[in-house]
Structures are given as C-alpha cells and as structure tokens.
Scaffold this active site. Structure first.
Site, PDB file in Angstrom:
ATOM      1  CG  HIS A  40      -3.537  -5.261   2.619  1.00 24.83           C
ATOM      2  ND1 HIS A  40      -3.024  -4.370   1.699  1.00 24.83           N
ATOM      3  CD2 HIS A  40      -3.691  -6.435   1.944  1.00 24.83           C
ATOM      4  CE1 HIS A  40      -2.885  -4.973   0.537  1.00 24.83           C
ATOM      5  NE2 HIS A  40      -3.288  -6.236   0.657  1.00 24.83           N
TER       6      HIS A  40
ATOM      7  CG  ASP B 250      -1.858  -1.220   1.197  1.00 24.28           C
ATOM      8  OD1 ASP B 250      -2.406  -1.524   0.127  1.00 24.28           O
ATOM      9  OD2 ASP B 250      -2.009  -1.882   2.240  1.00 24.28           O
TER      10      ASP B 250
END
Ligand code: NAD
Ligand code: LMR
Length: 348
Positions: free
Chosen positions: A211, A184
């Site tokens: 996530h 990310d």
C-alpha cells in the site's frame, strides 16, 4: 418463490427480518483512533453492522473531539450495538489502561496515527506511527489475543511486518494481524467503472503487493470489465490507482489524507472479518504474512473465516504488463518490509 411470498406480506417481512437478525453475530469491536478523521465515520459504519453488539471508541484525551462524545453521539443510532468511549493520556501505556476497552474484542481496527502532509511519503511516518501501533498492539496481545487486528495506520507496508513480528514473539497467531489495503481496491473499481461505464456491481479488481506507490498493483486483467480496457490505457489507469492517496493529500492541502473513503473501505474489510467469524466465507484483498511470493508479507486475495485469515490465495494469472510491474515492485516492497522488521528488532 417462497421467499417472495413471505416478503410480500408486512407481517412476514417482519418475520424474515427478525429471523435474519437472530442469525447475526454478537461481536465486540474497538476502533482505536476512533475520534479521528477516519475513526469517526469508521466507528459509525461499524456501529451499523448487525454483527456488532458492542463498539468501543478509543482515542487520546487530546483528540479533536472526546472519544466519550463520539460514543455518546453514536449510542443514539437505533442499532442493537452498545457504544462506549475511552480516552487515555498520550503518555499512558495502553497495556496498563486499556483492559476494559480491549478485553473480549473480536476485532480491533486501528486508524490511530499521524496522516501525511503534502510532500511526505508514507514511509516518513514509520517511526512515529509504529510507536503508536506498538503501544496498541502490545495491549491487544495482552487483553484480546484472539482478536483480529486490522491495521490502517501508515506506512502499512512496514507497520504490519513490525507488529506481526512482535505478535509472533509472544507466541500469538500472525494470521490475526491484517494490513488494510481495501481502499486500493475501492479506488481501482471506481476508476474502471468511470472509464468503462460498466455497472459498479460488475467491477471487481484485485489489488496486490502493498500500500504505497509502485507497490500497489491492480490486476485489471483479472476483472471481466477491466480486461476489456485497451492495453495502451492501462499504464495511466494503474498510475491513477497508485497516486490516488497523494491526490487526496494534495487536495486537503496539509489538513490530512483520505478519511471518508478510508472509513468506507475499512468498514468493508471489518465487516468481511466479522462475517467470516460468524461462519460466512468472505474474500477481500489484504496485506498479510504470506508465502505466495518470495516476500514474507504481501497483499493478495484473502479468505476470512471463523479463525480470521483462513486462506491466502495465490496471485493467479498475470499478463505481461502485470508481470513486469510485479518484478519491479518486489525489491521496493522488500526494502519497506525490512524497515518494519528493523523497527521490530530495535524496539524489542
Ligand atoms: P487523524 O489525525 O484524523 O486521526 C488519528 C487519531 O488517532 C486521532 O484522533 C489521534 O488522537 C489518535 N491517536 C493518535 N495516537 C494514538 C494512540 N496512541 N492511541 C489512540 N489513539 C491515538 O488521522 P486519520 O486521517 O484518521 O489517519 C490515521 C492514519 O491512517 C494515518 O496514519 C494515515 O496515514 C492512515 N491511513 C491509511 C490508509 C490506508 O489505506 N491504509 C488510508 C488513509 C489513511
Ligand atoms: C491513502 O492511500 O489514501 C492513504 O494511505 C493515506 C495517504 O497517505 O495517502
């Protein structure tokens, strides 16, 4: 300076290189699922880390490529590390079979598990992938209880709490279990670079929360370059980071999810852990047991040191947009953490 002078002669530069190599660590690393889509490139990148002296590629006998084959291939890289492959039957209990492979490991990276297909959410993978993770983490608890265990397997938001609870029940240190959310950060940095044209080296966006979907919260306001982006462009950029995994799943059209970018991100985290064990102080974002919000697991900046996770940093200042996003994501992440805790209870 003296270093420039040293580096300017061929002999001296060899001396500097040898000195630096002597300072490198000698760590044993295992990549579980090491013959898979993420596992192969991740194994290669870890074999290239000067801190790695032994690399184990661990997978199932039914893997697309035999783990021993991946290991034979990587063993020819002209790096110091020795590479060995281990293959197990899918019904084998790792706790009975994986002693040689896991004993002495300092770091175990786990990209073993099923990737999602178009139309699936990460949480649809919980039952199958938590079962795979449990088999491996139980064996780590027995054979390498001091190792840092980096979990890539999805759904990270639920698998990490499930495995951490199991680890704690065995009296082990939960700070050794690390959920890998580095992809990310990699994505947020890349998208900010593309939007602003700023050099990649100037871009560093912390990504907090979890996530999956809205639980992924990039803090553009905490990046010198990110904070120059006009406020009206932030919601789309934020969504682009949240949806990046789904975009790859759609583009791979049923043949898997992000593998190469994940290997790159997983190696960045793995190398940070090893640098920490080797006495450097390195900070990355990761999803860990945490006290910085009301939730027991959360991704934020984490400093790695000789014991693995040494400091879980507070979130720092959030602007109004980010505060709104944080408030909205907490109940979503809470539910996903609870799904993991329920899994741990039901599969005790
Ligand atoms: P893949 O199918 O290509 O590889 C998985 C490998 O794991 C296979 O080789 C398989 O044989 C092996 N495996 C399965 N069960 C095992 C077991 N019990 N013991 C040892 N090995 C086992 O999948 P992939 O694309 O590499 O993805 C792996 C996982 O990583 C998926 O769950 C995916 O969702 C996840 N993922 C996470 C992130 C992240 O940011 N954290 C990013 C991408 C993918
Ligand atoms: C990703 O973010 O790419 C991974 O979590 C894989 C996925 O399922 O999207």
């Amino acid at each position: 300076c003296l270093l420039d002078l040293l580096v300017s002669s061929r002999f001296a530069s060899r001396f500097v290189r040898q000195f630096c190599t002597a300072m490198a660590g000698n760590f044993k690393v295992c990549v579980v699922g090491g013959a898979g889509g993420i596992g192969q490139p991740l194994s290669m990148l870890m074999a290239m880390d000067p801190n790695v002296s032994e690399l184990c590629v661990y997978d199932l006998t039914m893997a697309m490529v035999p783990a021993e084959g991946v290991a034979a291939d990587l063993s020819h890289l002209n790096m110091k590390c020795k590479v060995k492959g281990y293959a197990f039957d899918k019904d084998d209990k790792a706790i009975d079979k994986a002693g040689d492979c896991l004993t002495g490991c300092h770091l175990v990276l786990v990209p073993a598990g099923v990737p999602r297909k178009p139309g699936q959410d990460r949480k649809d993978l919980l039952n199958i992938n938590a079962g795979i993770a449990k088999n491996i983490v139980e064996a780590c608890a027995k054979f390498c209880p001091e190792a840092v265990v980096g979990l890539i397997v999805n759904p990270v938001n639920s698998v990490v709490p499930a495995m951490c609870e199991m680890w704690k029940k065995k009296g082990l240190n939960p700070a050794k279990i690390v959920g890998i959310t580095t992809l990310d950060v990699v994505r947020a940095d890349k998208f900010v670079h593309e939007m602003t044209g700023a050099p990649m080296s100037d871009v560093s966006v912390p990504v907090i929360g979890g996530h999956a979907g809205t639980t992924i919260l990039p803090l553009f306001s905490q990046c010198q370059v990110g904070m120059t982006i006009p406020a009206d462009k932030i919601p789309d950029l934020d969504k682009k980071v949240q949806d990046a995994g789904t975009v790859v799943v759609a583009a791979k059209n049923g043949k898997g999810s992000a593998t190469l970018s994940m290997a790159y991100a997983g190696a960045r985290l793995g190398k940070a852990v090893l640098a920490g064990l080797n006495g450097e102080v390195v900070t990355e974002c990761a999803y860990v047991e945490s006290k910085i919000t009301d939730l027991p697991y959360f991704a934020s900046k984490v400093t790695f040191g000789k014991q693995g996770v040494e400091t879980v940093h507070p979130l720092g200042d959030l602007n109004d947009y980010e505060q709104g996003r944080l408030k909205a994501l907490l109940p979503v992440l809470k539910e996903e953490i609870e799904a993991g805790l329920d899994y741990a209870k039901e599969n005790d």
